[in-house]
Design an enzyme around this catalytic site. Structure first.
Site, short mmCIF file in Angstrom:
data_model
loop_
_atom_site.label_atom_id
_atom_site.label_comp_id
_atom_site.label_asym_id
_atom_site.label_seq_id
_atom_site.Cartn_x
_atom_site.Cartn_y
_atom_site.Cartn_z
N HIS A 105 11.06 -3.25 2.59
CA HIS A 105 11.79 -2.01 2.39
C HIS A 105 12.42 -1.68 3.74
O HIS A 105 11.79 -1.85 4.77
CB HIS A 105 10.83 -0.91 1.93
CG HIS A 105 11.51 0.37 1.54
ND1 HIS A 105 12.80 0.43 1.04
CD2 HIS A 105 11.08 1.66 1.57
CE1 HIS A 105 13.11 1.69 0.79
NE2 HIS A 105 12.09 2.45 1.10
N GLY A 115 3.46 -5.06 -7.30
CA GLY A 115 2.86 -6.32 -6.85
C GLY A 115 2.18 -7.12 -7.95
O GLY A 115 2.28 -8.34 -8.00
N SER A 128 5.66 4.21 -4.17
CA SER A 128 5.38 4.47 -2.76
C SER A 128 5.29 5.97 -2.51
O SER A 128 5.78 6.77 -3.31
CB SER A 128 6.50 3.88 -1.91
OG SER A 128 7.69 4.61 -2.15
#
Lengths: 491, 469
Positions: free
Chosen positions: A133, A159, A415
């Site tokens: 990122h 993931g 996130s």
């Protein structure tokens, strides 16, 4: 704090960087993992991305090990367990980083500055630092040592999905970029491509982008349509259904699984296909609701994009980082207390079609959010391919997390950066749609239109269908999904 | 009243035994008995007609009058006629018993007898000697006798065999009519002839009644049809794809060699110090209780277990962890397990599922060749699923999915086929189907089979090396 990198560029450079995005052809990956063969890859961060990418890279024949802080090793923390139980070499930064040809920084955004500052002095000359990122480079203005190559390889999925798709023999769409300021040997692209092959991403499609395009589009997508709109929509739709006397268990289930079901149709055939799943009268209704919401929400989408472009958003968020995430944690706790979150899904059977028929407003919200996010991004200089991936493409992935454990799961999977932006959006959007929601009844959320006569006006239907199909997100979506099926993904 | 057979063991002249039969035939039910050749279908029916020596168990409410048509009964009647002939000591040419007498001896239902004599075209033959009839004609006589004796139960063992078209349709029409008030028990080889009035199907295997299926249970019925297909058709394994060649293996080297292998989680040791060599051509069965690490051991070989990188493993000429990719390993292996079936949740067609075996993928992501498509279709033929090639995998029954995954594993004729509890979670019928398919593979290919299970009864012919964990 260092200067915002994007703001340090000239307008010409900014536009050039924002406009970088190209769908790469499979034959550009003919060299496989060769550029990384025999090189030492050291991963920092053994969470879901770190572990799963490492497993894929190793199964592709690459040399992967994990660098952890001494304390994590001594205390046998989860990250140590993850790495060592999977048979990886684990060592301290001091042990492993100096030997690394490529350091994969797969820690959360928040830790990037600390991690990169710790790692950089240990890295050998001419090595490569990889991100998944670009926030640290673009928003925090991290300056990386001149001799180091800086690349980004960002699988556009959680993931676990990155691993699951690899095991299936496929991969997940992946974005790669080379930081032009740090490509001293001109090998950045070759390394990024080999890395994408190692994770299986090349099979699902790789976008060649820039750090800036990735950050500015990623932030926009996640705050608005992906997480923000789904959170706001969940809360508003649930409260409305309760107000309308719909059984709470039913309402909870319709929303929890409804996003996933309706956006599944989006994944296969874009907004057009999702709308086509509705009856003709329901489609016209959803179209009209979406148009109305787009008008109401457009200023909010513009504000989010503007704050992202100027760096105001990241500044605000980093201030909260510095304040021990006070806002983030408070908002997270508030979300847990909402009626939707606290009402378990009822033990009722809802057929796949019923999610559409009784969730017309949800379909309208997805359409409005996807189109607005796409329009806002492209009008800010982000090119259509990026905007498509950061809006429509990722919506089903996020919807899937809500199906698992509602908003809690969504917010814990995404996130902290996405989560922070999601709350900002939600706080503004709920009141913004207040008046609009007053006019909503259970016919568009919870009970369905229940019409005996499905007659629609021909001219109106044609008009609505054309408007849906001719939206630019459908045009680029058709092309990009076409590439995907060229790659023979048979889903 | 229901006819019941309880724990019945019946011996037929020490040639054949029906063992431990438990069966209830309720009033109003019409049964079809199926099974491969030699499975005991006819013997089971013969028990109800009073044949065989009961060694154990009981029959209750056995029908008083049975109308029986079978090749055995036909042969018996012909032999009896012949004996009459032999017994004739007078020096005249014996004509033997005329057909009408043979019929009249048992026909209590004159109307039915006359009607069938006409319909089956026997009128011109009524005065002919029975033993001079052709096989087909004696068959017709048998049918008329059975149908016109006012039977409580009709036992028809291959009644349609050897009949001309007109007689066949006349018989079928008559039987449909009769089934309204007479109980029918039928044995058929060709299941496409199964009449609509049949309500239940019994499946015989090795003298045992293995399955009884209510015909309204569509899933069970379909599964039984598949099993019969595997058991009764002469099947051969479709060929490998000639354009799909694996890197050559060194014939001197074992396929797999594990040296002091171990798998550990946290402090728990699943197994350790394990040495195992699998040479080409030696089929293995791996057994062990739950949790003994059977699957972990297999996944060290397939590369699916992350600890394969910290073990001393040689597979197909690769030392694990030396820079090889798992796809280089997997190309040599066909693999089936319950876990694979759980993971195979891709909504793709049956044909694509089989083709995906060429690419070791779950789902199909590669352009396949016409040849591969043809081979996949041949496999579907073997499985008896050719008419479903475009159906969705996930909409298939659990047992059908398992068979498809076995075909997927075998499609590339891998040097090593790993079957991790291939019968796990399957009902008895599907277990029979899977074992039938595996036996075909063991017998008719050069693949080395590694078979894991803990059901001793699921032994497979041809596997003679054992490793117990």
């Amino acid at each position: 704090m260092a200067e915002n990198y994007f703001n340090s560029l000239s307008l010409r450079e900014q536009l050039e960087q924002l406009g970088k995005c190209r769908f790469m052809h499979l034959n550009e990956f003919d060299d496989g993992v060769n550029a990384l063969k025999g090189k030492k890859m050291v991963v920092i961060g053994c969470g879901a991305q770190g572990l799963n990418q490492g497993l894929n890279l190793r199964d592709s024949g690459l040399d992967v090990s994990y660098a952890l802080r001494q304390a994590a090793i001594d205390e046998k923390r989860q990250s140590w367990k993850n790495a060592s139980e999977n048979g990886f070499t684990v060592g301290t930064y001091e042990d492993l980083i100096p030997t690394a040809d490529v350091v994969l920084n797969l820690t959360p955004d928040k830790q990037h500055t600390a991690v990169v500052n710790a790692v950089m002095p240990l890295m050998k000359k001419g090595a490569c630092l990889s991100y998944s990122h670009g926030f640290n480079i673009v928003e925090e203005g991290m300056k990386v040592r001149d001799d180091l190559t800086v690349i980004m390889v960002a699988p556009k999925c959680p993931g676990t999905e990155v691993r699951a798709e690899y095991v299936r023999g496929f991969g997940v769409p992946t974005l790669i970029a080379v930081h032009d300021d740090n490509d001293p040997n001109g090998e950045g692209l070759a390394l990024a491509k080999a890395y994408a092959v190692g994770t299986g991403g090349h099979k699902a499609g790789v976008l060649m982008s820039s750090f800036i395009a990735e950050v500015k589009s990623d932030l926009m997508g996640e705050q608005t349509i992906l997480c923000g709109m789904l959170q706001t929509g969940s809360l508003l739709c649930f409260d409305k259904m309760i107000e309308e006397g719909i059984d709470p268990g039913y309402a909870s289930k319709l929303i929890q699984y409804g996003w996933e079901t309706t956006t599944e149709a989006l994944k296969y055939g874009g907004v057009t296909n999702m709308m086509d799943r509705l009856s003709n009268p329901a489609k016209i209704k959803a179209f009209e609701l979406a148009e109305e919401m787009k008008d109401i929400m457009r200023p909010l989408y513009n504000k989010h994009q503007d704050d992202i472009m100027t760096g105001k958003f990241s500044q605000t968020m980093m201030a909260d980082w510095a304040n021990d995430d006070k806002e983030l944690l408070g908002w997270r706790a508030d979300t847990a207390e909402t009626a939707f979150e606290k009402t378990p899904a009822g033990d009722v059977e809802i057929s796949e079609q019923e999610y559409f028929d009784n969730g017309i407003l949800m379909v309208a919200m997805v359409k409005a959010g996807v189109e607005l996010a796409f329009e806002t991004m492209t009008s800010a200089g982000i090119i259509a391919d990026s905007a498509y991936y950061e809006s429509l493409h990722e919506t089903p992935l996020i919807a899937n997390t809500i199906a698992r454990k509602k908003l809690f799961e969504m917010n814990s999977t995404i996130s902290d950066t996405a989560e922070y932006g999601c709350y900002l959006y939600n706080h503004a959007c709920v009141p913004l749609l207040g008046d609009f929601m007053k006019g909503i009844k259970s016919d568009v959320i919870g009970a369905g239109l229940q019409l005996n006569d499905m007659t629609v006006d021909n001219a109106r239907l044609i008009e609505v269908n054309e408007a849906i199909r001719n939206h630019p997100v459908e045009e680029i979506g058709g092309t990009l999904r076409g590439y995907m099926s060229d790659m023979k993904r048979i889903v | 009243m229901a006819i019941t057979l309880k724990n019945l063991t019946v011996d037929f002249d020490n040639r054949f035994q029906c063992k431990k039969i438990n069966w209830t035939i309720n009033a109003g039910e019409h049964w079809l008995i199926t099974g491969s050749n030699g499975s005991g279908k006819s013997a089971l029916a013969a028990i109800l007609a009073g044949y065989g020596d009961i060694e154990a168990g009981v029959i209750t409410n056995a029908p008083e009058k049975v109308g029986l048509v079978s090749f055995e009964a036909q042969a018996e009647l012909i032999a009896a006629e012949r004996r009459k002939d032999d017994a004739d000591i007078m020096d005249v040419i014996a004509e033997g018993t005329p057909v009408h007498e043979i019929i009249d001896a048992v026909a209590t239902d004159r109307h039915t007898a006359d009607k069938l004599i006409e319909k089956l075209g026997l009128t011109p033959l009524l005065n002919r000697a029975f033993r001079k009839l052709s096989t087909g004609e004696t068959r017709k006589v048998m049918l008329i006798r059975a149908l016109s004796c006012n039977p409580g139960l009709l036992i028809l063992d291959e009644p349609f065999e050897g009949l001309d078209v007109d007689s066949l349709s006349a018989l079928q029409a008559h039987l449909t009519e009769v089934a309204g008030n007479t109980q029918v028990l039928m044995i058929l080889n060709r299941l496409d002839q199964c009449p609509d009035y049949i309500t239940h199907v019994a499946y015989m295997h090795n003298g045992e009644l293995q399955q009884t299926v209510d015909r309204t249970d569509n899933d069970a019925y379909d599964a039984l049809m598949q099993l019969l297909h595997l058991k009764t058709t002469e099947l051969s394994i479709p060929p490998a794809d000639p354009d799909f060649t694996l890197p050559p293996l060194n014939a001197e080297q074992p396929l797999v060699k594990l040296t002091n292998a171990a798998v550990r989680y946290d402090e728990a040791v699943i197994f350790e110090n394990l040495n195992w060599t699998i040479n080409a051509g030696n089929h293995w069965q791996l057994t062990g209780p739950n949790g003994s690490g059977k699957t972990a051991l297999l996944s060290l070989i397939t590369g699916d277990h992350p600890q394969c990188y910290v073990n001393d493993i040689d597979v197909f000429g690769f030392k694990r962890g030396s820079g090889e990719s798992i796809w280089q390993i997997k190309q040599f292996i066909g693999y089936v397990s319950t876990a694979l079936q759980w993971e195979y949740t891709v909504g793709t067609s049956l044909r694509n599922v089989i083709i995906s075996g060429f690419y070791d993928s779950i789902g199909l992501y590669s352009k396949y060749t016409d040849n591969q498509r043809n081979i996949a279709d041949q496999w579907l033929q073997v499985l008896g699923m050719a008419d479903r090639s475009s159906d969705t995998f996930t909409s298939q029954s659990y047992g059908d999915q398992r068979l498809l995954l076995i075909a997927r594993a075998m499609v590339k004729h891998p040097p090593l086929l790993i079957l991790d509890e291939p019968c796990l979670g399957l009902d008895d019928m599907n277990r029979q189907r899977v074992l039938a398919l595996i036996e075909i593979i063991c017998a008719r290919s050069t693949t080395t089979v590694l078979y894991v299970n803990h059901h001793a009864e699921d032994k497979i012919a041809g596997i003679d090396n054992y490793l117990a964990l």
